[in-house]
Design an enzyme around this catalytic site. Structure first.
Site, PDB file in Angstrom:
ATOM      1  N   LEU A 117       0.837  -1.209   0.000  1.00 54.69           N
ATOM      2  CA  LEU A 117       0.000   0.000   0.000  1.00 54.69           C
ATOM      3  C   LEU A 117       0.871   1.258   0.000  1.00 54.69           C
ATOM      4  O   LEU A 117       0.670   2.160  -0.821  1.00 54.69           O
ATOM      5  CB  LEU A 117      -0.906  -0.023   1.244  1.00 54.69           C
ATOM      6  CG  LEU A 117      -1.823   1.161   1.476  1.00 54.69           C
ATOM      7  CD1 LEU A 117      -2.885   1.257   0.370  1.00 54.69           C
ATOM      8  CD2 LEU A 117      -2.538   1.050   2.839  1.00 54.69           C
ATOM      9  N   SER A 118       1.866   1.321   0.898  1.00 55.98           N
ATOM     10  CA  SER A 118       2.631   2.567   1.104  1.00 55.98           C
ATOM     11  C   SER A 118       3.516   2.904  -0.099  1.00 55.98           C
ATOM     12  O   SER A 118       4.029   2.024  -0.776  1.00 55.98           O
ATOM     13  CB  SER A 118       3.528   2.436   2.337  1.00 55.98           C
ATOM     14  OG  SER A 118       2.756   2.125   3.468  1.00 55.98           O
ATOM     15  N   GLU A 119       3.687   4.205  -0.291  1.00 56.99           N
ATOM     16  CA  GLU A 119       4.546   4.718  -1.369  1.00 56.99           C
ATOM     17  C   GLU A 119       5.425   5.818  -0.792  1.00 56.99           C
ATOM     18  O   GLU A 119       5.101   6.384   0.269  1.00 56.99           O
ATOM     19  CB  GLU A 119       3.678   5.292  -2.499  1.00 56.99           C
ATOM     20  CG  GLU A 119       2.759   4.245  -3.104  1.00 56.99           C
ATOM     21  CD  GLU A 119       1.911   4.789  -4.257  1.00 56.99           C
ATOM     22  OE1 GLU A 119       2.044   5.997  -4.613  1.00 56.99           O
ATOM     23  OE2 GLU A 119       1.123   3.992  -4.803  1.00 56.99           O
ATOM     24  N   SER A 124       0.927   7.704   5.738  1.00 60.29           N
ATOM     25  CA  SER A 124      -0.277   7.856   6.576  1.00 60.29           C
ATOM     26  C   SER A 124      -1.483   8.220   5.704  1.00 60.29           C
ATOM     27  O   SER A 124      -2.587   7.729   5.924  1.00 60.29           O
ATOM     28  CB  SER A 124      -0.060   8.965   7.608  1.00 60.29           C
ATOM     29  OG  SER A 124       1.066   8.684   8.395  1.00 60.29           O
ATOM     30  N   GLY A 330      20.197  -2.298  33.462  1.00 60.15           N
ATOM     31  CA  GLY A 330      21.536  -1.719  33.348  1.00 60.15           C
ATOM     32  C   GLY A 330      22.211  -2.100  32.036  1.00 60.15           C
ATOM     33  O   GLY A 330      21.542  -2.440  31.054  1.00 60.15           O
ATOM     34  N   GLU A 354       0.743   0.693  10.110  1.00 59.20           N
ATOM     35  CA  GLU A 354      -0.705   0.426  10.207  1.00 59.20           C
ATOM     36  C   GLU A 354      -1.441   1.535  10.958  1.00 59.20           C
ATOM     37  O   GLU A 354      -2.314   1.289  11.778  1.00 59.20           O
ATOM     38  CB  GLU A 354      -0.957  -0.964  10.805  1.00 59.20           C
ATOM     39  CG  GLU A 354      -0.462  -2.056   9.859  1.00 59.20           C
ATOM     40  CD  GLU A 354      -0.832  -3.455  10.278  1.00 59.20           C
ATOM     41  OE1 GLU A 354      -1.961  -3.670  10.738  1.00 59.20           O
ATOM     42  OE2 GLU A 354       0.026  -4.334  10.116  1.00 59.20           O
TER      43      GLU A 354
END
Ligand SMILES: Cc1cc2nc3c(=O)[nH]c(=O)nc-3n(C[C@H](O)[C@H](O)[C@H](O)COP(=O)(O)OP(=O)(O)OC[C@H]3O[C@@H](n4cnc5c(N)ncnc54)[C@H](O)[C@@H]3O)c2cc1C
Length: 370
Positions: A117-119, A124, A330, A354
């Site tokens: 989906l993302s490009e 967003s 630590g 997402e």
């Protein structure tokens, strides 16, 4: 199940999954190459029947699987989730031919799926995506453009690709296609991230697709994407809860044994109170995740608000818990190969993908003011 307690058989299943993750999947994960798809690990998830459960059970089952696997083997958790994300659109919207070709292979762990989906210019704001699907003859299109930060790319066997069929139409001009990795014109490259994760870019150079490759109807692909993300959103929270619980249990074990200033760390009130706070926040996040998943499974109308709240609280809480766990361990927690060094890198990305935390707040506010 109620929103507040799992059934005994669900608790037993979670216990079994944690043991499987620690004893069977962790050794396979350790033999994998960082940043590359681990096919033996995915095949093991198939043989154990877990990939099959992605498609024949609901959101709560998905959350229990993700939480339990994440507790002992984040690599197995992520591999499972990505098979679901990439192949759920085929399960929910594929033709009989697409389903028969790919789903048995995905559930056996022999075919690897990805969700593209993302490009570079649309993250967003996914509805702004610009990968072009240009008409090519009567029954086809050519895909041209770029996808970025696609998990399992470029080594996956097929991609659920979201492309623009109608310019300037926002979410209403997006179409979902199932694109096999060997399609002419499709190439990609690997990206190196903070956590070792198979992820990369995809380049489409006039890649041919036809109506046979459609997932759902033309211009209705945004619904395919959002339907998949709605199912997966609470389960991203479950992944985070699994990591938080692992960090918390490691902290309990360490502070119970570690001596300093003539006593045990756990006997310092500031340490004990901090552990109590971390445990309380982790449990609150878990309950919100289970409640959102149960609402999804009952088909309730307030799922968008609940799912956004669950993802928001769980991913932010896990970050706080892992950070505090590092502090309470630590120096050793920062040593390469320590569980907390691993979780410290793993816990960061879910606050971004997402739907980033800020996007979840926007969804919640929109629902509240509706
Ligand atoms: C490990 C990893 C795996 C991924 N896997 C996939 C995958 O398999 N498939 C896929 O398609 N994509 C994947 N992505 C991409 C992911 O979906 C995007 O990173 C995400 O949608 C955010 O887009 P962006 O990174 O372009 O950030 P941008 O959209 O540029 O946003 C940057 C920041 O701006 C802020 N912001 C954005 N919108 C708003 C708003 N409305 N209100 C307030 N603040 C806002 C947020 O802080 C956000 O983090 C993955 C990302 C990561 C890190």
């Amino acid at each position: 199940m109620s929103a507040f307690a799992l059934e005994p058989k669900e608790r037993a299943w979670c216990e079994e999954l944690r043991t499987l993750a620690a004893d069977t999947l962790r050794p396979l994960a350790e033999r994998g190459e960082p940043g590359r798809i681990n096919r033996p690990l995915i095949e093991a998830l198939g043989e154990l029947g877990l990939l099959g459960r992605l498609f024949d059970s609901g959101s709560l089952d998905l959350c229990l699987m993700r939480e339990s696997l994440a507790y002992a083997c984040t690599e197995a958790e992520t591999a499972l989730a990505l098979q679901g994300l990439g192949a759920h659109p085929v399960h929910a919207h594929g033709s009989p031919g697409q389903r028969a070709r790919w789903l048995p292979e995905v559930t056996a762990g022999r075919a690897v799926a990805a969700f593209a989906l993302s490009e570079p210019g649309a993250g967003s704001d996914a509805a702004a995506l610009s990968l072009a699907a240009e008409p090519d003859g009567a029954a086809g299109w050519r895909l041209t453009g770029e996808k970025s930060w696609i998990s399992n790319a470029p080594q996956a066997d097929f991609y659920t690709v979201f492309a623009r069929t109608t310019p300037d139409a926002g979410a209403r001009g997006v179409t979902a296609f199932l694109v096999p990795a060997d399609r002419a014109g499709l190439t990609g490259g690997a990206l190196e991230m903070l956590s070792p994760h198979p992820i990369g870019t995809l380049s489409f150079d006039a890649v041919p697709v036809t109506r046979v490759d459609l997932l759902g109807e033309p211009d209705r692909g945004f619904r395919v994407a959002m339907g998949t993300l709605n199912l997966f959103r609470p389960s991203v929270g479950a992944f985070a809860v699994g990591m938080a619980q692992a960090a918390l249990d490691a902290t309990l074990a360490y502070t119970r044994e570690r001596r300093a200033f003539g006593g045990l760390l756990k006997d310092l009130q500031s340490v004990a109170h901090q552990v109590a706070e971390l445990a309380t926040r982790t449990e609150a996040a878990r309950l919100l995740v289970y409640a959102a998943a149960a609402a999804y499974d009952r088909g309730e109308s307030d799922v968008p608000r609940r799912a956004a709240m669950a993802k928001l609280l769980a991913t932010e809480t896990a970050q706080q818990v892992v950070d505090a766990a590092v502090q309470l361990h630590g120096a050793r927690a920062l040593q390469r190969g320590h569980l907390l060094e691993h979780l410290y890198r793993e816990v960061r990305a879910p606050r971004i993908y997402e739907g980033a935390t800020e996007v979840q707040r926007t969804i919640i506010a929109k629902e509240l003011y509706a």
